[in-house]
Scaffold this active site. Sequence first.
Site, PDB file in Angstrom:
ATOM      1  N   ARG A  20     -57.080  33.450   4.109  1.00 23.05           N
ATOM      2  CA  ARG A  20     -58.147  34.254   3.495  1.00 23.05           C
ATOM      3  C   ARG A  20     -59.398  33.399   3.242  1.00 23.05           C
ATOM      4  NH1 ARG A  20     -61.542  33.985  -0.773  1.00 23.05           N
ATOM      5  NH2 ARG A  20     -59.851  33.228  -2.089  1.00 23.05           N
ATOM      6  N   ASP A  21     -59.295  32.425   2.354  1.00 26.61           N
ATOM      7  CA  ASP A  21     -60.489  31.670   1.946  1.00 26.61           C
ATOM      8  C   ASP A  21     -61.044  30.867   3.119  1.00 26.61           C
ATOM      9  OD1 ASP A  21     -62.460  30.613   0.360  1.00 26.61           O
ATOM     10  OD2 ASP A  21     -61.122  29.885  -1.207  1.00 26.61           O
ATOM     11  N   HIS A 212     -58.042  26.066  -8.252  1.00 25.61           N
ATOM     12  CA  HIS A 212     -58.445  26.309  -6.868  1.00 25.61           C
ATOM     13  C   HIS A 212     -59.644  25.405  -6.580  1.00 25.61           C
ATOM     14  CE1 HIS A 212     -59.404  29.368  -3.591  1.00 25.61           C
ATOM     15  NE2 HIS A 212     -60.617  28.894  -3.798  1.00 25.61           N
ATOM     16  N   HIS A 214     -62.196  23.339  -4.089  1.00 32.32           N
ATOM     17  CA  HIS A 214     -62.764  23.060  -2.769  1.00 32.32           C
ATOM     18  C   HIS A 214     -63.071  21.565  -2.721  1.00 32.32           C
ATOM     19  CE1 HIS A 214     -63.345  27.076  -0.878  1.00 32.32           C
ATOM     20  NE2 HIS A 214     -62.967  27.418  -2.102  1.00 32.32           N
ATOM     21  N   CYS A 245     -68.425  27.279   6.198  1.00 26.17           N
ATOM     22  CA  CYS A 245     -69.067  27.795   7.389  1.00 26.17           C
ATOM     23  C   CYS A 245     -69.822  26.672   8.087  1.00 26.17           C
ATOM     24  CB  CYS A 245     -70.034  28.884   6.968  1.00 26.17           C
ATOM     25  SG  CYS A 245     -70.981  29.508   8.316  1.00 26.17           S
ATOM     26  N   ASN A 254     -61.103  24.429   1.044  1.00 26.60           N
ATOM     27  CA  ASN A 254     -60.235  23.985  -0.050  1.00 26.60           C
ATOM     28  C   ASN A 254     -59.616  22.648   0.332  1.00 26.60           C
ATOM     29  OD1 ASN A 254     -60.085  27.112   0.007  1.00 26.60           O
ATOM     30  ND2 ASN A 254     -59.418  26.538  -2.043  1.00 26.60           N
TER      31      ASN A 254
HETATM   32  N1  COA Z   1     -63.407  48.198   1.258  1.00 28.42           N
HETATM   33  C1  COA Z   1     -64.046  48.984   2.173  1.00 28.42           C
HETATM   34  N2  COA Z   1     -65.151  49.667   1.907  1.00 28.42           N
HETATM   35  C2  COA Z   1     -65.669  49.592   0.678  1.00 28.42           C
HETATM   36  C3  COA Z   1     -65.076  48.805  -0.312  1.00 28.42           C
HETATM   37  C4  COA Z   1     -63.903  48.084   0.012  1.00 28.42           C
HETATM   38  N3  COA Z   1     -63.272  47.305  -0.874  1.00 28.42           N
HETATM   39  N4  COA Z   1     -65.794  48.915  -1.447  1.00 28.42           N
HETATM   40  C5  COA Z   1     -66.805  49.746  -1.193  1.00 28.42           C
HETATM   41  N5  COA Z   1     -66.728  50.185   0.090  1.00 28.42           N
HETATM   42  C6  COA Z   1     -67.629  51.128   0.754  1.00 28.42           C
HETATM   43  C7  COA Z   1     -67.836  52.360  -0.066  1.00 28.42           C
HETATM   44  O1  COA Z   1     -66.834  53.317   0.232  1.00 28.42           O
HETATM   45  C8  COA Z   1     -69.205  52.801   0.392  1.00 28.42           C
HETATM   46  O2  COA Z   1     -69.090  53.422   1.650  1.00 28.42           O
HETATM   47  P1  COA Z   1     -70.031  54.655   2.075  1.00 28.42           P
HETATM   48  O3  COA Z   1     -71.414  54.100   2.076  1.00 28.42           O
HETATM   49  O4  COA Z   1     -69.512  55.011   3.415  1.00 28.42           O
HETATM   50  O5  COA Z   1     -69.790  55.671   1.007  1.00 28.42           O
HETATM   51  C9  COA Z   1     -69.932  51.485   0.609  1.00 28.42           C
HETATM   52  O6  COA Z   1     -68.906  50.511   0.820  1.00 28.42           O
HETATM   53  C10 COA Z   1     -70.819  51.045  -0.538  1.00 28.42           C
HETATM   54  O7  COA Z   1     -70.036  51.009  -1.733  1.00 28.42           O
HETATM   55  P2  COA Z   1     -70.474  50.154  -3.016  1.00 28.42           P
HETATM   56  O8  COA Z   1     -69.479  50.393  -4.083  1.00 28.42           O
HETATM   57  O9  COA Z   1     -71.919  50.450  -3.308  1.00 28.42           O
HETATM   58  O10 COA Z   1     -70.274  48.665  -2.516  1.00 28.42           O
HETATM   59  P3  COA Z   1     -71.364  47.537  -2.257  1.00 28.42           P
HETATM   60  O11 COA Z   1     -72.068  47.804  -0.981  1.00 28.42           O
HETATM   61  O12 COA Z   1     -72.178  47.317  -3.478  1.00 28.42           O
HETATM   62  O13 COA Z   1     -70.427  46.265  -2.023  1.00 28.42           O
HETATM   63  C11 COA Z   1     -68.416  45.047  -2.498  1.00 28.42           C
HETATM   64  C12 COA Z   1     -69.617  45.773  -3.069  1.00 28.42           C
HETATM   65  C13 COA Z   1     -67.723  44.346  -3.647  1.00 28.42           C
HETATM   66  C14 COA Z   1     -67.487  46.034  -1.850  1.00 28.42           C
HETATM   67  C15 COA Z   1     -68.910  44.034  -1.439  1.00 28.42           C
HETATM   68  O14 COA Z   1     -69.972  43.304  -1.935  1.00 28.42           O
HETATM   69  C16 COA Z   1     -67.803  43.079  -1.014  1.00 28.42           C
HETATM   70  O15 COA Z   1     -66.844  43.464  -0.378  1.00 28.42           O
HETATM   71  N6  COA Z   1     -67.935  41.770  -1.326  1.00 28.42           N
HETATM   72  C17 COA Z   1     -66.901  40.807  -0.969  1.00 28.42           C
HETATM   73  C18 COA Z   1     -67.330  39.438  -1.299  1.00 28.42           C
HETATM   74  C19 COA Z   1     -66.249  38.430  -0.992  1.00 28.42           C
HETATM   75  O16 COA Z   1     -65.193  38.742  -0.475  1.00 28.42           O
HETATM   76  N7  COA Z   1     -66.527  37.168  -1.325  1.00 28.42           N
HETATM   77  C20 COA Z   1     -65.630  36.123  -1.071  1.00 28.42           C
HETATM   78  C21 COA Z   1     -64.526  36.015  -2.052  1.00 28.42           C
HETATM   79  S1  COA Z   1     -64.924  35.064  -3.485  1.00 28.42           S
HETATM   80 ZN    ZN Z   2     -62.310  29.427  -2.636  1.00 28.71          ZN
END
Ligand code: COA
Ligand code: ZN
Length: 311
Positions: A20-21, A212, A214, A245, A254
């Site tokens: 994942r990470d 955790h 890095h 990246c 990590n």
């Molecule tokens: N999986 C799939 N789709 C998702 C989702 C999820 N977990 N969460 C939201 N969506 C979809 C919604 O259904 C919506 O779809 P639509 O436009 O078709 O209705 C759209 O995304 C927007 O939803 P919203 O709640 O406004 O989300 P956002 O665009 O503000 O994004 C996160 C928020 C949290 C979902 C997004 O920023 C994210 O996935 N970040 C991950 C960051 C990450 O993994 N970082 C590394 C780990 S530390």
């Molecule tokens: Zn990490």
Amino acid sequence: MTHQLLHLPKSVTVVEVGPRDGLQNEAEFVPTDQKIALIERLAETGLKRIEITSFVHPKAIPQLQDSEEVVKRIQGKPEVVYSTLVPNEKGLERALTAGVKEIGLFVSASETHNQKNVRMSIADSLKGFRNIAEKALASTVRMRGYIVTAFGCPYEGKIAPEKVEFIIDEYQALGIHEIALGDTTGMANPLMVSRLMERLRPRFTQAAPALHFHDTRGLALANILAALQQDIHIFDGAIGGLGGCPYAPGASGNVATEDLINMLEEMGIETGVDLRKLIECARYAGEIIKRDLSGHISRAGRVCWDGPETP
Ligand code: COA
Ligand code: ZN
């Protein structure tokens, strides 16, 4: 003059987060078959916990857009817990549908980092976790809560310990089973780890503490040694030091799991992990991402006390 021996635990749990990470940061998409093969090989090494993917927005992390398929297709071993990251309720629904038994929630201790990462305030992240925790508990899904940037933030710099304490308390009130403090961009040092964990350790009344690190600045193993002294015995690693990246200068993965296992086992701390098999996994991880990984032990080979061994 008195010599104080290190205060070390008998055994340590290592959580493998590379799939994942690590893979979430790769520039090129790693084909699903290869991700699955890596996870299955890792599960053969004796590792009991592997974080395999994320149910985040596929546009936010395109590398892990195949999360449903990965969860569905891995040949799970009953003694291994396979967990996935979940940012919100939508992510939880996807994880539950896929049949996941452990999820990782995450919120940053830094407001700026949380906004950039999940486009929400810390308060909104925590508010969203209430429903998630209720549903997860009702489905007997184990929960890990990450505190991202707990040791420092690339945008805000120092993080006041009170901010970390606040999130620990919130997580524990939600019934989270384990809390992992993340040194996301490698800003911690051993003295900082000692001080912070000495302060925080008594606060963990419900959840188990995990760390955790890095290895961005090469201090991950030193930080882990400092944490062992503070009675912490759950640590994350990424096979081969995966992560970071290549297009983000300075970013880094990590601590390499094989380097961590080597240090622990060489100090007589049980991990249950077969280092030879782990080194093979590190080589395979390098093959699938098509570049040399940063781990020391896969290059140098195991320490050998009974005669030479070719690495
Ligand atoms: N999986 C799939 N789709 C998702 C989702 C999820 N977990 N969460 C939201 N969506 C979809 C919604 O259904 C919506 O779809 P639509 O436009 O078709 O209705 C759209 O995304 C927007 O939803 P919203 O709640 O406004 O989300 P956002 O665009 O503000 O994004 C996160 C928020 C949290 C979902 C997004 O920023 C994210 O996935 N970040 C991950 C960051 C990450 O993994 N970082 C590394 C780990 S530390
Ligand atoms: Zn990490």
